[in-house]
Scaffold this motif. Structure first.
Motif, mmCIF file in Angstrom:
data_model
loop_
_atom_site.group_PDB
_atom_site.id
_atom_site.type_symbol
_atom_site.label_atom_id
_atom_site.label_comp_id
_atom_site.label_asym_id
_atom_site.label_seq_id
_atom_site.Cartn_x
_atom_site.Cartn_y
_atom_site.Cartn_z
ATOM 1 N N ARG A 71 0.811 -1.223 0.000
ATOM 2 C CA ARG A 71 0.000 0.000 0.000
ATOM 3 C C ARG A 71 0.842 1.269 0.000
ATOM 4 N N LEU A 130 -8.103 12.856 5.367
ATOM 5 C CA LEU A 130 -6.666 12.585 5.471
ATOM 6 C C LEU A 130 -6.424 11.355 6.344
ATOM 7 N N ARG A 131 -5.660 10.426 5.810
ATOM 8 C CA ARG A 131 -5.313 9.252 6.605
ATOM 9 C C ARG A 131 -4.152 9.602 7.542
ATOM 10 N N PRO A 132 -4.235 9.181 8.804
ATOM 11 C CA PRO A 132 -3.125 9.451 9.729
ATOM 12 C C PRO A 132 -1.786 8.931 9.206
ATOM 13 N N SER A 133 -1.817 7.875 8.373
ATOM 14 C CA SER A 133 -0.560 7.324 7.853
ATOM 15 C C SER A 133 0.191 8.325 6.982
ATOM 16 N N LEU A 136 3.596 9.444 8.094
ATOM 17 C CA LEU A 136 4.779 8.630 7.772
ATOM 18 C C LEU A 136 5.072 8.610 6.279
ATOM 19 N N ILE B 44 -0.446 1.848 12.481
ATOM 20 C CA ILE B 44 -0.751 2.934 11.539
ATOM 21 C C ILE B 44 -2.016 2.593 10.739
ATOM 22 N N ASP B 48 -5.582 4.628 10.513
ATOM 23 C CA ASP B 48 -6.240 4.970 9.244
ATOM 24 C C ASP B 48 -7.707 4.511 9.243
ATOM 25 N N ALA B 51 -9.776 6.764 11.557
ATOM 26 C CA ALA B 51 -9.978 8.125 11.037
ATOM 27 C C ALA B 51 -10.939 8.119 9.851
#
Lengths: 411, 83
Positions: A71, A130-133, A136, B44, B48, B51
């Motif tokens: 991903r 927005l994805r928290p990932s 990173l 993580i 995702d 969220a």
């Protein structure tokens, strides 16, 4: 610099080949990957399929690669495949080194420009998307973390940047880690920079990038009087640099020796090339390699098809080699792969090594009217020739100048 | 959302987002008794999924409240409380 740094593994994914053998055949055939007005694209490529195809690697490693990186944004998926190819060809899976003795240099900055642009567009009206990932994945160093997680390496690692010279700057940095004894082997990954619409617009407005129009295959014309700027190319490559001593101990054959490399700045923050410093890195890399100008068989030029850049490079080559500037055959891989930007230095190092190994010089694309008739440019078809010493040069915005030299492996 | 959302609708939203994050997963495996970690979601990935589902439901959940979530059932109940 490095007594005893050798190349034991290589990998490449580009518009003209999804691995080293297909890339080599495309170079030999002079097949261009620039078939789209936007540049040379990697098409029909699937990350899980490419990982799966590397059957010589243990299933455990392939599964981990798929789990960790499936991903990730495209540039990182491409880098993982290039690195796995190099890992396999260096036989690091079945003749391993201790993980802490393997270093990792990822060459390139601003690798996530396109990913950030897309995320911003998606979240403009709905920040909750927005994805928290993103925290990173937006980091260039996600390449380092992900590659080390896939390969299990725990030696020194970092990104290094040098604009379009990043790949070459990375090779010099990686070779130094090996020759200093900090690591036994170092993977140097030329990472793919996916241009976003802002970068494309600004680079075109600056006159650096060729404006789209006409036949895409004729757009990129390195060292030709009709050149109009660079054409971007997608790609990533990886070289495993290793101390000759551990390669011997592991019983792994070197494909080439990394004989020397030099990086220098030109004290400027512009897009301007600097003839004097370009000549200095070419001459300096040869000196480090212990090679006299008349012994240089082949030059893989930066040759981006920049109007000013190519003219400056040819003058620098004359200045660096003196009366021997007519000796080496000169070509530009960018005419076929497009300009792989941050990855270019490593993609072109792979090109230089496969030509050294295979005894040929690939054709120059679209070189109808060479800008300097006295330079020995490769013609429209591949030339079979012994290559004892190959030099690859890379120049980047902001005064980055770098050159690396490869020679045939000892014994 | 004024309490109009039931647990099955929230579970469906969670399921959709787990599949967006881990596309190869068998949807049948996404059940309340399993944890996201069991399904191969790392920390993580879990952030995702949370969220994206919060956004789909149009709610706000303080990040600290996710700390007590052990399985998908806990996650669904937490989200329903904020609907």
């Amino acid at each position: 610099m490095p007594p005893g740094v050798v190349v034991t593994g290589m990998g490449v994914v580009s518009a003209i080949g999804r691995d080293v053998p297909s890339f080599t055949e495309a170079l030999r055939g002079g097949r261009t990957g620039i078939t789209d007005p936007a540049g040379a694209r990697i098409t029909g490529w699937s990350f899980p399929d490419e990982v799966h195809r590397l059957r010589e690697l243990p299933a455990r490693l392939r599964d981990r690669a798929t789990r960790v990186a499936a991903r990730s944004p495209l540039p990182l998926r491409v880098a993982v495949v290039a690195a796995l190819q190099a890992w396999a060809s260096a036989e690091l899976h079945d003749r391993p080194l201790p993980p802490e003795r393997v270093g990792l240099v990822v060459a390139g900055s601003n690798l996530t420009a396109r990913y950030c642009h897309d995320a911003q567009a998606e979240c403009a009206t709905r920040p909750g998307r927005l994805r928290p990932s993103f925290a990173l994945r937006a980091l260039d160093t996600d390449h380092v973390g992900t590659l080390s997680a896939v390969l299990g390496t725990t030696g020194e690692g970092c990104t290094v940047g040098g604009a379009s010279a990043s790949g070459s700057v990375g090779l010099v940095a990686g070779a130094r880690l090996v020759s200093s004894g900090e690591v036994d082997a170092c993977l140097v990954v030329g990472a793919m920079l996916e241009l976003g619409p802002l970068e494309r617009r600004a680079l075109t407005a600056l006159g650096a990038m060729a404006p789209p129009g006409g036949d895409p295959t004729a757009m990129c014309r390195p060292f030709d009087a009709g050149r109009r700027g660079f054409v971007p190319g997608e790609g990533s490559a990886c070289l495993v640099l290793e101390s000759a001593a551990t390669a011997r101990r592991r019983g792994v054959a070197a494909v080439a020796a990394f004989a020397g490399g030099v990086t220098r700045l030109a004290a400027n923050n512009l897009a301007d090339p600097d003839e004097e410093v370009e000549a200095a890195v070419i001459a300096g890399a040869l000196r480090r390699a212990g090679v006299r100008p008349h012994e240089l068989s082949y030059v893989n030029g930066h040759g981006s098809a920049s109007p000013l850049g190519d003219a400056t490079e040819v003058r620098a080559l004359r200045a660096a080699l003196g009366v021997d500037f007519r000796v080496p055959v000169v070509n530009s891989t960018k005419g076929l792969t497009g300009h792989c930007l941050t990855a270019a230095g490593v993609v072109e190092a792979v090109a230089a090594v496969v030509q050294l190994d295979g005894g040929f010089a690939h054709p120059n694309a679209n070189l109808d009217h060479p800008i300097d008739p006295e330079v020995r440019f490769a013609g429209p078809v591949a030339r079979s020739m012994p290559v004892e010493v190959a030099l690859s040069s890379s120049f980047g915005f902001g005064g980055f100048n770098s050159a690396v030299v490869f020679t045939r492996p000892a014994g | 959302m004024g309490g109009a959302v039931d647990e099955s609708a929230v579970l469906e939203a969670v399921r959709r987002n787990v599949l967006a994050v881990v596309p190869d997963l068998d949807p049948e495996l996404i059940t309340p008794d399993r944890s996201l970690a069991d399904l191969g979601c790392n920390s993580i990935d879990r952030a995702d999924v949370a969220a994206m589902t919060v956004d789909d439901l149009g709610i706000t959940v303080p990040v600290a409240e996710f700390g007590g979530v052990a399985d998908i059932g806990d996650l669904v109940r937490l989200l329903v409380r904020h609907c």
